[in-house]
Design an enzyme around this catalytic site. Sequence first.
Site, mmCIF file in Angstrom:
data_model
loop_
_atom_site.group_PDB
_atom_site.id
_atom_site.type_symbol
_atom_site.label_atom_id
_atom_site.label_comp_id
_atom_site.label_asym_id
_atom_site.label_seq_id
_atom_site.Cartn_x
_atom_site.Cartn_y
_atom_site.Cartn_z
ATOM 1 N N ILE A 36 0.815 -1.209 0.000
ATOM 2 C CA ILE A 36 0.000 0.000 0.000
ATOM 3 C C ILE A 36 0.860 1.276 0.000
ATOM 4 C CG2 ILE A 36 -0.276 0.354 2.490
ATOM 5 C CD1 ILE A 36 -3.344 0.472 1.913
ATOM 6 N N VAL A 106 4.067 -5.844 10.482
ATOM 7 C CA VAL A 106 2.863 -6.679 10.445
ATOM 8 C C VAL A 106 3.262 -8.106 10.840
ATOM 9 C CG1 VAL A 106 0.980 -7.560 9.019
ATOM 10 C CG2 VAL A 106 1.854 -5.245 8.621
ATOM 11 N N HIS A 110 5.748 -12.303 5.886
ATOM 12 C CA HIS A 110 5.622 -11.802 4.521
ATOM 13 C C HIS A 110 6.987 -11.496 3.946
ATOM 14 C CE1 HIS A 110 5.453 -8.367 7.286
ATOM 15 N NE2 HIS A 110 6.082 -7.677 6.346
HETATM 16 P P1 AMP Z 1 7.111 -4.900 7.429
HETATM 17 O O1 AMP Z 1 7.805 -3.717 8.028
HETATM 18 O O2 AMP Z 1 8.082 -5.826 6.747
HETATM 19 O O3 AMP Z 1 6.228 -5.611 8.426
HETATM 20 O O4 AMP Z 1 6.217 -4.339 6.265
HETATM 21 C C1 AMP Z 1 4.816 -4.270 6.291
HETATM 22 C C2 AMP Z 1 4.394 -3.705 4.968
HETATM 23 O O5 AMP Z 1 3.007 -3.867 4.843
HETATM 24 C C3 AMP Z 1 4.700 -2.216 4.761
HETATM 25 O O6 AMP Z 1 5.520 -2.054 3.608
HETATM 26 C C4 AMP Z 1 3.310 -1.595 4.568
HETATM 27 O O7 AMP Z 1 3.301 -0.546 3.631
HETATM 28 C C5 AMP Z 1 2.506 -2.794 4.104
HETATM 29 N N1 AMP Z 1 1.076 -2.726 4.369
HETATM 30 C C6 AMP Z 1 0.450 -2.420 5.528
HETATM 31 N N2 AMP Z 1 -0.882 -2.502 5.404
HETATM 32 C C7 AMP Z 1 -1.115 -2.877 4.118
HETATM 33 C C8 AMP Z 1 -2.296 -3.115 3.368
HETATM 34 N N3 AMP Z 1 -3.527 -3.005 3.901
HETATM 35 N N4 AMP Z 1 -2.179 -3.482 2.069
HETATM 36 C C9 AMP Z 1 -0.952 -3.595 1.507
HETATM 37 N N5 AMP Z 1 0.200 -3.384 2.171
HETATM 38 C C10 AMP Z 1 0.124 -3.016 3.459
#
Ligand code: AMP
Length: 128
Positions: A36, A106, A110
């Site tokens: 996002i 998150v 991922h």
């Molecule tokens: P991390 O720091 O590796 O946990 O990255 C989490 C990623 O999730 C970040 O790059 C955010 O921009 C992405 N993110 C958070 N919410 C969403 C969402 N609803 N849809 C797509 N990406 C998201």
Amino acid sequence: MSYAYDDQNIFAKILRGEIPCNKVLETEHALAFHDIQPQAPVHVLVIPKGPYVNADHFGEAASEVEQAGFCRALAKVAREVGIAESVGGGGYRVIANSGPEGRQEVAHYHVHIAGGEKLGRMLPKREG
Ligand code: AMP
């Protein structure tokens, strides 16, 4: 070893269809969607469908079939969005932030796939 998975995390909600995503592909074991807040011209997240908190948890507890399915999906995403060298792209970077010091935001495992331009250094150069 203990891993606490919180099923209220945002990627769990995406998997359950409670919030939308901009899907790239979906397989039996993985879902891929555009980040996002993209940090590169192409920035896709690939997540396993199972409830795994981080790379450690996924590597320890996911079955061979889930792990293989995830790897296949990851490679397929890079081809489908055109950044894999095998389809004429310029290559890409795969990143999995894990835990607080890895700056994971998150808590559902991922992998980030980033590309579409020549990327900067993987990490800032350390002083001294
Ligand atoms: P991390 O720091 O590796 O946990 O990255 C989490 C990623 O999730 C970040 O790059 C955010 O921009 C992405 N993110 C958070 N919410 C969403 C969402 N609803 N849809 C797509 N990406 C998201």
